[in-house]
Design a protein around this motif. Structure first.
Motif, mmCIF file in Angstrom:
data_model
loop_
_atom_site.group_PDB
_atom_site.id
_atom_site.type_symbol
_atom_site.label_atom_id
_atom_site.label_comp_id
_atom_site.label_asym_id
_atom_site.label_seq_id
_atom_site.Cartn_x
_atom_site.Cartn_y
_atom_site.Cartn_z
ATOM 1 N N ARG A 163 -7.842 9.256 5.214
ATOM 2 C CA ARG A 163 -7.634 8.598 3.910
ATOM 3 C C ARG A 163 -6.622 7.460 4.024
ATOM 4 O O ARG A 163 -6.832 6.377 3.463
ATOM 5 N N SER A 185 -8.975 -1.018 3.930
ATOM 6 C CA SER A 185 -9.453 -1.743 2.753
ATOM 7 C C SER A 185 -8.490 -2.835 2.320
ATOM 8 O O SER A 185 -8.855 -3.713 1.539
ATOM 9 N N SER A 186 -7.285 -2.790 2.824
ATOM 10 C CA SER A 186 -6.278 -3.818 2.515
ATOM 11 C C SER A 186 -6.191 -4.874 3.600
ATOM 12 O O SER A 186 -5.295 -5.724 3.569
ATOM 13 N N GLN A 228 0.809 -1.223 0.000
ATOM 14 C CA GLN A 228 0.000 0.000 0.000
ATOM 15 C C GLN A 228 0.843 1.275 0.000
ATOM 16 O O GLN A 228 0.321 2.365 -0.178
ATOM 17 N N TRP A 229 2.153 1.148 0.201
ATOM 18 C CA TRP A 229 2.988 2.332 0.317
ATOM 19 C C TRP A 229 2.920 3.216 -0.926
ATOM 20 O O TRP A 229 2.816 4.434 -0.816
ATOM 21 N N ASP A 230 2.970 2.626 -2.110
ATOM 22 C CA ASP A 230 2.945 3.443 -3.327
ATOM 23 C C ASP A 230 1.687 4.297 -3.401
ATOM 24 O O ASP A 230 1.745 5.479 -3.750
ATOM 25 N N GLU A 231 0.537 3.701 -3.089
ATOM 26 C CA GLU A 231 -0.712 4.461 -3.122
ATOM 27 C C GLU A 231 -0.707 5.595 -2.103
ATOM 28 O O GLU A 231 -1.134 6.714 -2.396
ATOM 29 N N ILE A 232 -0.210 5.326 -0.911
ATOM 30 C CA ILE A 232 -0.154 6.354 0.139
ATOM 31 C C ILE A 232 0.846 7.440 -0.237
ATOM 32 O O ILE A 232 0.553 8.637 -0.142
ATOM 33 N N ASN A 233 2.018 7.033 -0.683
ATOM 34 C CA ASN A 233 3.094 7.975 -0.982
ATOM 35 C C ASN A 233 2.757 8.889 -2.157
ATOM 36 O O ASN A 233 2.998 10.091 -2.109
ATOM 37 N N THR A 234 2.219 8.312 -3.243
ATOM 38 C CA THR A 234 1.932 9.128 -4.423
ATOM 39 C C THR A 234 0.580 9.809 -4.348
ATOM 40 O O THR A 234 0.284 10.672 -5.157
ATOM 41 N N GLY A 235 -0.225 9.424 -3.375
ATOM 42 C CA GLY A 235 -1.542 10.027 -3.204
ATOM 43 C C GLY A 235 -1.571 11.011 -2.056
ATOM 44 O O GLY A 235 -1.013 12.122 -2.143
ATOM 45 N N ILE A 242 -7.229 3.448 3.286
ATOM 46 C CA ILE A 242 -6.389 2.618 2.417
ATOM 47 C C ILE A 242 -5.940 1.370 3.159
ATOM 48 O O ILE A 242 -6.017 0.249 2.640
#
Length: 137
Positions: free
Chosen positions: A126, A133-134, A93-100, A130
């Motif tokens: 948010r 939901s994971s 989930q890091w990519d989604e958190i980092n880029t979002g 994330i």
């Protein structure tokens, strides 16, 4: 009330970067390997750096010609002494958190759109969504 930003005795700096790889199914693995050697060579790293690209080698940060052009790289070299390669959670989930949400919050804090502390506090719901939901609870 806690101090913001947190104060302590440990300095830290993040690391990041890109990787090169050769596909297992490549029909030109040797040629790909030679290209990777050239792309990451000392002379090529210096040339890319002098054209405005970021250095990929510590030796480039010691190069006198590079330091004349980019004296701020002396600071980057000093930061590397405190860099922690494990600064981020190693989770999918890091990519989604980092880029979002995190990327947006850092931008807001740096540009003054929001106070840094508030920008980070605003993304907590948010990020929690994330993670929930994971399957993280």
């Amino acid at each position: 009330m806690p101090r913001w930003p947190p104060q302590g005795v440990r300095s830290a700096s993040q690391l990041g970067g890109l990787g090169l790889a050769i596909a297992r199914t490549s029909e030109r693995q040797h040629a790909a390997f030679l290209l990777m050697q050239w792309l990451t060579s000392k002379s090529q790293d210096k040339a890319v750096c002098l054209l405005g690209g970021g250095p990929g080698r510590v030796s480039t940060l010691h190069d006198p010609a590079v330091l004349r052009t980019y004296p701020e790289y002396a600071v980057l070299r000093a930061q590397l002494r405190h860099a922690d390669p494990d600064w981020r959670p190693i989770i999918a989930q890091w990519d989604e958190i980092n880029t979002g949400p995190l990327g947006a919050a850092v931008f807001q804090g740096m540009t003054g759109a929001k106070a840094p502390r508030q920008a980070l506090l605003d993304i907590v719901p948010r990020v929690n969504d994330i993670m929930a939901s994971s399957g993280y609870r």
